[in-house]
Design a protein around this motif. Sequence first.
Motif, short mmCIF file in Angstrom:
data_model
loop_
_atom_site.label_atom_id
_atom_site.label_comp_id
_atom_site.label_asym_id
_atom_site.label_seq_id
_atom_site.Cartn_x
_atom_site.Cartn_y
_atom_site.Cartn_z
N ILE A 114 31.91 27.33 61.05
CA ILE A 114 31.13 28.42 61.65
C ILE A 114 29.81 27.87 62.19
N ALA A 115 29.20 26.95 61.45
CA ALA A 115 27.96 26.33 61.90
C ALA A 115 28.18 25.57 63.21
N SER A 116 29.33 24.93 63.36
CA SER A 116 29.64 24.20 64.58
C SER A 116 29.75 25.15 65.77
N TYR A 117 30.37 26.28 65.54
CA TYR A 117 30.48 27.32 66.57
C TYR A 117 29.09 27.77 67.01
N LEU A 118 28.20 28.01 66.05
CA LEU A 118 26.85 28.47 66.36
C LEU A 118 26.05 27.40 67.09
N ALA A 119 26.22 26.14 66.70
CA ALA A 119 25.50 25.04 67.33
C ALA A 119 25.94 24.85 68.77
N ALA A 120 27.20 25.17 69.06
CA ALA A 120 27.71 25.06 70.42
C ALA A 120 27.25 26.21 71.29
N LYS A 121 27.02 27.36 70.69
CA LYS A 121 26.70 28.58 71.43
C LYS A 121 25.19 28.79 71.60
N TYR A 122 24.38 28.33 70.64
CA TYR A 122 22.94 28.55 70.66
C TYR A 122 22.18 27.23 70.71
N LYS A 123 20.89 27.32 70.96
CA LYS A 123 20.06 26.12 71.01
C LYS A 123 19.72 25.70 69.57
N VAL A 124 20.43 24.71 69.08
CA VAL A 124 20.24 24.19 67.73
C VAL A 124 19.71 22.76 67.86
N ASN A 125 18.71 22.43 67.07
CA ASN A 125 18.10 21.10 67.15
C ASN A 125 18.87 20.05 66.36
N LYS A 126 19.39 20.45 65.18
CA LYS A 126 20.20 19.52 64.38
C LYS A 126 21.22 20.32 63.58
N LEU A 127 22.35 19.66 63.32
CA LEU A 127 23.47 20.30 62.62
C LEU A 127 23.95 19.39 61.50
N ALA A 128 24.05 19.92 60.29
CA ALA A 128 24.57 19.16 59.15
C ALA A 128 25.86 19.82 58.65
N LEU A 129 26.94 19.07 58.64
CA LEU A 129 28.24 19.57 58.20
C LEU A 129 28.60 18.91 56.87
N LEU A 130 28.78 19.72 55.83
CA LEU A 130 29.05 19.22 54.48
C LEU A 130 30.46 19.62 54.08
N SER A 131 31.32 18.64 53.83
CA SER A 131 32.74 18.89 53.51
C SER A 131 33.35 19.88 54.51
N PRO A 132 33.13 19.70 55.80
CA PRO A 132 33.58 20.69 56.79
C PRO A 132 35.10 20.81 56.85
N ALA A 133 35.58 22.04 56.94
CA ALA A 133 37.02 22.32 56.87
C ALA A 133 37.70 22.22 58.23
N GLY A 134 37.48 21.11 58.92
CA GLY A 134 38.16 20.90 60.19
C GLY A 134 39.65 20.77 59.99
N LYS A 135 40.02 20.21 58.85
CA LYS A 135 41.40 20.19 58.38
C LYS A 135 41.34 20.66 56.94
N TYR A 136 42.47 21.07 56.36
CA TYR A 136 42.39 21.61 55.01
C TYR A 136 43.63 21.28 54.20
N LEU A 137 43.50 21.49 52.92
CA LEU A 137 44.54 21.25 51.91
C LEU A 137 44.93 19.77 51.80
N ASN A 138 44.19 19.09 50.98
CA ASN A 138 44.46 17.70 50.65
C ASN A 138 45.44 17.68 49.47
N PHE A 139 46.75 17.75 49.76
CA PHE A 139 47.76 17.89 48.70
C PHE A 139 47.77 16.70 47.74
N LYS A 140 47.52 15.50 48.25
CA LYS A 140 47.51 14.32 47.38
C LYS A 140 46.41 14.43 46.34
#
Length: 240
Positions: A83-109
């Motif tokens: 969601i933060a990535s979406y907001l950073a792309a849409k609005y003027k954001v100076n810096k963006l920090a992504l922590l454990s971002p769910a770009g992919k999900y479910l690490n079955f191993k």
Amino acid sequence: MIGCLCIHGYTGGPYEVEPLAERLKEKTDWQVVVPCLPGHGNTLALKGVPFEQWVSAAEDEMKKLVNKCDSVYVIGFSMGGMIASYLAAKYKVNKLALLSPAGKYLNFKQMGIEIGRFMVKGVKGQLKQDPLYSNYKEKFGSVPFTSIREFQKCVRFTRPYLRKIECPVLIAQGRQDSMVPYKTLHYLDKEITAETDLILYDQSKHHICLGEEKEELIQNVYSFLTSEKGVLDEGEVVLQ
């Protein structure tokens, strides 16, 4: 004035980013905002809540900061990172920090490793003292299948915006993450064309702000947000 929006993850609440948010409040005069997304918090009520409400709630807070702050930083944990990535792309954001971002999900191993660890602790009578198990146990049965579908929709909706981000980005993840494969860090680095710093915490799990290496994480995020440049050399991946 500097504004900083912190967005928690799916089935979580502000407590997931609280240690970081509180430290930023202590060390700066920024306006740090940590909203609770609809249906989330200490008591989950996710049934019938579409992902658009989660995005809209975060976006409402974003608009407030953009309107009254000279600079805006956005921090997102797990689904909140997308969601933060979406907001950073849409609005003027100076810096963006992504922590454990769910770009992919479910690490079955890694989930299998965690389940095995729970079984061993159960045999030893130590399971009740495990904070990760307690967290999973509290949420079990509180998350309807339809809500999981909304989470997946949210990730699919926000992914295309990754390539539209223009501000500097810090991506941090734990190698022991049982929810999101740690290689997601590299996937996002390829998708995001803006300047990125990558940090992989060797001992951290998914709740990176609450784990053993949280002090290192908090310091690195603070350094990233307050420095003119990133905390790393361009393209470098640091293993903590």
